[in-house]
Write an enzyme that holds these catalytic residues in place. Structure first.
Site, PDB file in Angstrom:
ATOM      1  N   GLY A  87      10.921  -4.057   1.755  1.00 56.11           N
ATOM      2  CA  GLY A  87      12.032  -3.126   1.920  1.00 56.11           C
ATOM      3  C   GLY A  87      13.243  -3.492   1.081  1.00 56.11           C
ATOM      4  CG  ASP A  88      16.525  -1.638   0.864  1.00 55.29           C
ATOM      5  OD1 ASP A  88      15.935  -0.583   0.550  1.00 55.29           O
ATOM      6  OD2 ASP A  88      17.422  -1.681   1.728  1.00 55.29           O
ATOM      7  CD  GLN A 106      -2.087   0.216   5.215  1.00 55.93           C
ATOM      8  OE1 GLN A 106      -1.841   1.365   4.874  1.00 55.93           O
ATOM      9  NE2 GLN A 106      -1.148  -0.709   5.331  1.00 55.93           N
ATOM     10  NE  ARG A 133      10.797   3.523  -1.174  1.00 55.48           N
ATOM     11  CZ  ARG A 133      11.934   3.843  -0.581  1.00 55.48           C
ATOM     12  NH1 ARG A 133      12.448   5.049  -0.740  1.00 55.48           N
ATOM     13  NH2 ARG A 133      12.574   2.965   0.168  1.00 55.48           N
ATOM     14  CB  CYS A 152       1.904   5.493   8.166  1.00 52.57           C
ATOM     15  SG  CYS A 152       2.051   7.102   7.332  1.00 52.57           S
ATOM     16  N   PRO A 195       0.845  -1.200   0.000  1.00 53.50           N
ATOM     17  CG  PRO A 195       0.054  -1.006   2.181  1.00 53.50           C
ATOM     18  CD  PRO A 195       0.789  -1.934   1.273  1.00 53.50           C
ATOM     19  CG  MET A 196       3.453   2.400  -2.031  1.00 53.04           C
ATOM     20  SD  MET A 196       4.518   2.313  -3.508  1.00 53.04           S
ATOM     21  CE  MET A 196       3.532   1.228  -4.566  1.00 53.04           C
ATOM     22  CB  ALA A 197      -0.054   7.594   1.033  1.00 50.96           C
TER      23      ALA A 197
END
Length: 326
Positions: A204-205, A72, A228, A103, A18-20
């Site tokens: 992450g990464d 979410q 990302r 967050c 999930p990404m805002a």
């Protein structure tokens, strides 16, 4: 490889985080088209749901093609979080309810929500158990490894969520203090994976298909959650699914493919949110699609000033034509 979140079957091990401002229905459908096994919408405020805020209600739109998917929610108060979860459970097409405990931004943390929970494993247990007791759909939790380097309660918090009834857990390998800088600590993620009996999504990464395989093999995650690295590059999902299944690396997308998909994303956003909002939201996404493409610098600048769908379309068509003339 299939796995389960409660009674929900996830067809592969590739998950979109999930990404805002990003993982709305328009983008989630694109991610599904490129092979994501599971997608999660951007975080939604419990108060926005409680007060039936018009914008919030629209954020919970679920396209039939994006299942399985999760919605979410975030909040700092148990009662309002439970009420929001009940609404998602009873009035949306979501398959899973996800609770945000990671967050790092101030406006969320200052309401005792998001990453603020990472300081208190007992609060994690209390909140998760209250939500799971109130809903039928499986509940998951997304968190970070800790608040800062002095307060890394990753294993304790993960176990508290599991004890509270969470059906699966996702963890980002950074602390709240790190935000998105530095490196994700996969050693801590491995400790969490080893400590849980519920499915674990490592985050992450993860920038390449090879990173995804290492997350599964070295961390011991049941699934890999990619954030990302998917921005402007949903081919990453297709390449990762294929690599995990076959060990073969598919080629990267061509510049022309990236621009064409950028146009598709623009049109999907406008269909979802209308031209005024869709165009403005796309401005923030366009640079990700155009990154690394020759002759694109002027197009990026022009897109930031564009106010209409046709104008953006023409700018991207002109760039495709320039690339063809190389």
């Amino acid at each position: 490889m299939e796995w389960q979140i409660g009674n929900v079957t996830i067809p592969n091990q590739v998950v979109v985080a999930p990404m805002a401002g990003v993982t709305n229905s328009a983008f989630r459908v694109i991610c599904k088209h490129f092979g994501a096994g599971y997608v999660v919408c951007e975080m939604i405020s419990d108060h926005g749901i409680m007060y039936h805020n018009k914008r919030t209600m629209k954020m919970m739109k679920v396209d039939p093609t994006e299942h399985p998917m999760g919605i979410q929610i975030f909040g700092g108060d148990k009662d309002t979080l439970v009420q929001a979860a009940e609404y998602v459970d009873q009035h949306t097409q979501a398959d899973v309810i996800d609770i945000n405990m990671g967050c790092p931004v101030n406006k969320v943390v200052n309401t005792d929500a998001g990453a603020k929970w990472l300081l208190d494993p007992e609060k994690v247990f209390e909140m998760v158990s209250a939500v799971t007791a109130a809903v039928e759909k499986p509940v998951t939790v997304k968190m970070r490894i800790g608040w800062d380097s002095d307060h890394v309660y990753a294993v304790e918090n993960a176990r508290a969520a599991e004890r509270g009834g969470a059906a699966a857990l996702a963890m980002h390998g950074r602390t709240r203090k790190q935000m998105y800088s530095g490196h994700a600590d996969w050693d801590v993620l491995k400790e969490v994976a080893d400590a849980l009996t519920i499915p674990f999504m490592g985050n992450g990464d993860v920038k390449t298909p090879q990173d995804a395989k290492r997350m599964l093999d070295e961390v011991g995650a049941d699934a890999v959650m990619i954030g990302r690295a998917v921005l402007g590059n949903p081919w990453m999902l297709k390449r990762t699914v294929h690599y995990l299944e076959s060990g073969e690396l598919l080629p990267e997308a061509t510049p022309e493919q990236k621009i064409t998909l950028a146009k598709d994303h623009l049109h999907a956003l406008i269909e979802l949110k209308g031209e005024y909002v869709g165009v403005r939201e796309f401005r923030g996404l366009a640079p990700y699609y155009l990154k690394g493409i020759s002759h694109s610098a002027r197009t990026k600048v022009a897109l930031m000033d564009a106010t209409e769908e046709d104008e953006m379309d023409k700018l991207m068509d002109d760039l495709i034509a320039k690339l063809a003339d190389r």
